[in-house]
Design an enzyme around this catalytic site. Structure first.
Site, PDB file in Angstrom:
ATOM      1  N   LYS A 194      64.456  27.440  93.858  1.00 39.65           N
ATOM      2  CA  LYS A 194      63.961  26.420  92.842  1.00 39.65           C
ATOM      3  C   LYS A 194      62.429  26.969  92.290  1.00 39.65           C
ATOM      4  CE  LYS A 194      67.575  24.029  92.074  1.00 39.65           C
ATOM      5  NZ  LYS A 194      68.479  24.271  93.272  1.00 39.65           N
TER       6      LYS A 194
HETATM    7  C1  LIG Z   1      71.811  20.797  89.434  1.00 40.75           C
HETATM    8  C2  LIG Z   1      71.555  20.601  90.916  1.00 40.75           C
HETATM    9  N1  LIG Z   1      71.619  19.321  91.337  1.00 40.75           N
HETATM   10  C3  LIG Z   1      71.337  19.136  92.661  1.00 40.75           C
HETATM   11  C4  LIG Z   1      70.849  19.905  93.527  1.00 40.75           C
HETATM   12  C5  LIG Z   1      70.678  19.828  94.594  1.00 40.75           C
HETATM   13  O1  LIG Z   1      69.485  20.017  95.414  1.00 40.75           O
HETATM   14  P1  LIG Z   1      69.399  20.332  96.945  1.00 40.75           P
HETATM   15  O2  LIG Z   1      69.866  21.797  97.134  1.00 40.75           O
HETATM   16  O3  LIG Z   1      67.719  20.245  96.981  1.00 40.75           O
HETATM   17  O4  LIG Z   1      69.770  19.124  97.796  1.00 40.75           O
HETATM   18  C6  LIG Z   1      70.850  21.176  92.946  1.00 40.75           C
HETATM   19  C7  LIG Z   1      70.539  22.262  94.227  1.00 40.75           C
HETATM   20  O5  LIG Z   1      70.902  23.423  94.193  1.00 40.75           O
HETATM   21  C8  LIG Z   1      71.110  21.520  91.611  1.00 40.75           C
HETATM   22  O6  LIG Z   1      71.224  22.941  91.329  1.00 40.75           O
END
Ligand SMILES: Cc1ncc(COP(=O)(O)O)c(C=O)c1O
Length: 387
Positions: A194
């Site tokens: 990210k």
């Molecule tokens: C659109 C979206 N929502 C939620 C998440 C979840 O984030 P995390 O990987 O930090 O739990 C991601 C992560 O890849 C994402 O791309």
């Protein structure tokens, strides 16, 4: 001091992944300072990171948690989502956007997407709203905000709340307003691919102090105070008022987030420059088109996604790019086609646009440190791969 380089970067055309963190010496120093500070978790850097992040996006309250998924789960709980509720989610997103509804016993209802942006389609949302609808999850796919005005026009009169899954879009804007201020609660991820990273981590952002307090409690087992506040008060007693989780983000990781946050605006600007280079380079290639950019939004460009012309075998192009050292990827297949959702009874055919488009999309490398030469290399490889 320059940022560390991956060995081999300068000597050969290294494998170019679709995304990669950038860790500099200032980040290392900040983490080491936190490690020896006496507070590894629930210390002062958590609040500092929360405040710095929300002041960056222009919101009031931030609740730091240990993933973007945890942020989505906190948001569902704070909005009172539970069994019997429907949560409308776009079909094309990371599974976590929908899973968070399942965690709370609610039913994800998948809405179709706009074919040229892959953003949730308000017309499809309208067709799926019922008296059971409690929340709409708007995903700012690839870094471009969803159409919040259109979604709120549907949601507000019916008392439906909106969660922004802004995991792709810190630093983007919608009609001049920043992500983090566009929905009842907005969720960010600090996973390494990210815009800024805390290794794993996330934040739920809101202007509602009651919801923020609820999410702070929920991330700490549902306990009404944390270790630091009890230390400050010289108290030992606490009450667990609801069943929560341990979603706390340690101080050491908040230190990394604080350090990275200083470069967020620069990184977003670099991503936008790279996207412009891609757009120019792709202008001569009929086989692959960039996603459409809405004029009333700016895009934080987490992912650089192209749509391949109908009839091109995407998986063959993917394999050819990989063989050429280009870390292409695919974001995403429709969530409801995963085995777990099939077991829950979801079936192909629910969102025809998403199903068709998901076979045409390809994610190309998008890393702030990429040069114009890197972009030419990717587009050159794509030209060969689609020939
Ligand atoms: C659109 C979206 N929502 C939620 C998440 C979840 O984030 P995390 O990987 O930090 O739990 C991601 C992560 O890849 C994402 O791309």
């Amino acid at each position: 001091m320059p940022d560390r380089e991956i060995p081999g970067d300068r000597t050969e055309p290294a494998f170019l992944p679709y995304g990669r963190q950038e860790i500099g010496d200032a980040d290392v120093k900040a983490v080491v300072e936190a490690l020896v500070s006496g507070w590894l978790t629930t210390g002062p850097r958590v609040v500092e990171f929360e405040q710095a992040f929300v002041s960056h996006v222009g919101a009031k309250e931030g609740v730091a948690v240990n993933s973007g998924t945890a942020a989505l789960h906190c948001a569902m709980r704070a909005l009172g989502v539970g069994p019997g509720d429907d949560v409308i989610v776009p079909a094309i997103t990371f599974a976590a956007s929908a899973n968070a509804a399942l965690y709370e016993g609610a039913t994800p209802i998948f809405a179709d997407i706009e074919p040229d942006t892959l953003l949730i389609d308000p017309t499809s949302v309208a067709a799926r709203i019922t008296p059971a609808t409690r929340v709409i999850v708007a995903v700012d796919y690839a870094g471009q905000p969803a159409d919040y005005n259109a979604l709120y026009a549907l949601a507000k009169p019916r008392g439906i709340r909106i969660i922004a899954d802004a995991c792709h879009a810190p630093g983007a804007t919608y009609k001049g307003r920043a992500t983090g201020t566009l929905a009842d609660i907005s969720c960010f991820s600090f996973h390494p691919v990210k815009h800024l990273t805390t290794c794993e981590g996330g934040m739920a952002v809101t202007d509602n102090s009651g919801m923020a307090a609820h999410m702070r409690r929920f991330r700490n087992h549902g306990i009404d105070s944390d270790h630091r506040s009890r230390e400050a008060a010289g108290a030992h007693a606490y009450d667990m008022v609801e069943l929560g989780f341990n979603y706390r983000l340690p101080d050491v990781q908040c230190a990394l987030g604080l350090s990275q946050l200083k470069r967020l605006s620069g990184w977003v600007a670099a991503r936008q420059r790279i996207a412009a280079l891609y757009e120019d380079a792709l202008a001569g290639l009929a086989e692959a088109v960039p996603l459409k950019a809405h004029r009333d939004r700016t895009n934080a460009h987490h992912l650089y996604v192209v749509k391949l012309m109908d009839g091109i075998d995407r998986d063959r192009v993917f394999a050819r790019l990989r063989a050429d050292g280009i870390g292409a990827n695919v974001h995403y297949a429709p969530v409801y086609l995963h085995s777990h959702y099939r077991k829950l009874g979801y079936k192909p055919g629910l969102c025809p646009v998403a199903e068709a488009v998901s076979r045409q999309i390809l994610t190309l490398p998008m890393i702030p440190a990429m040069t114009a030469g890197d972009v030419r290399r990717v587009v050159g490889a794509l030209t060969r791969a689609t020939a």
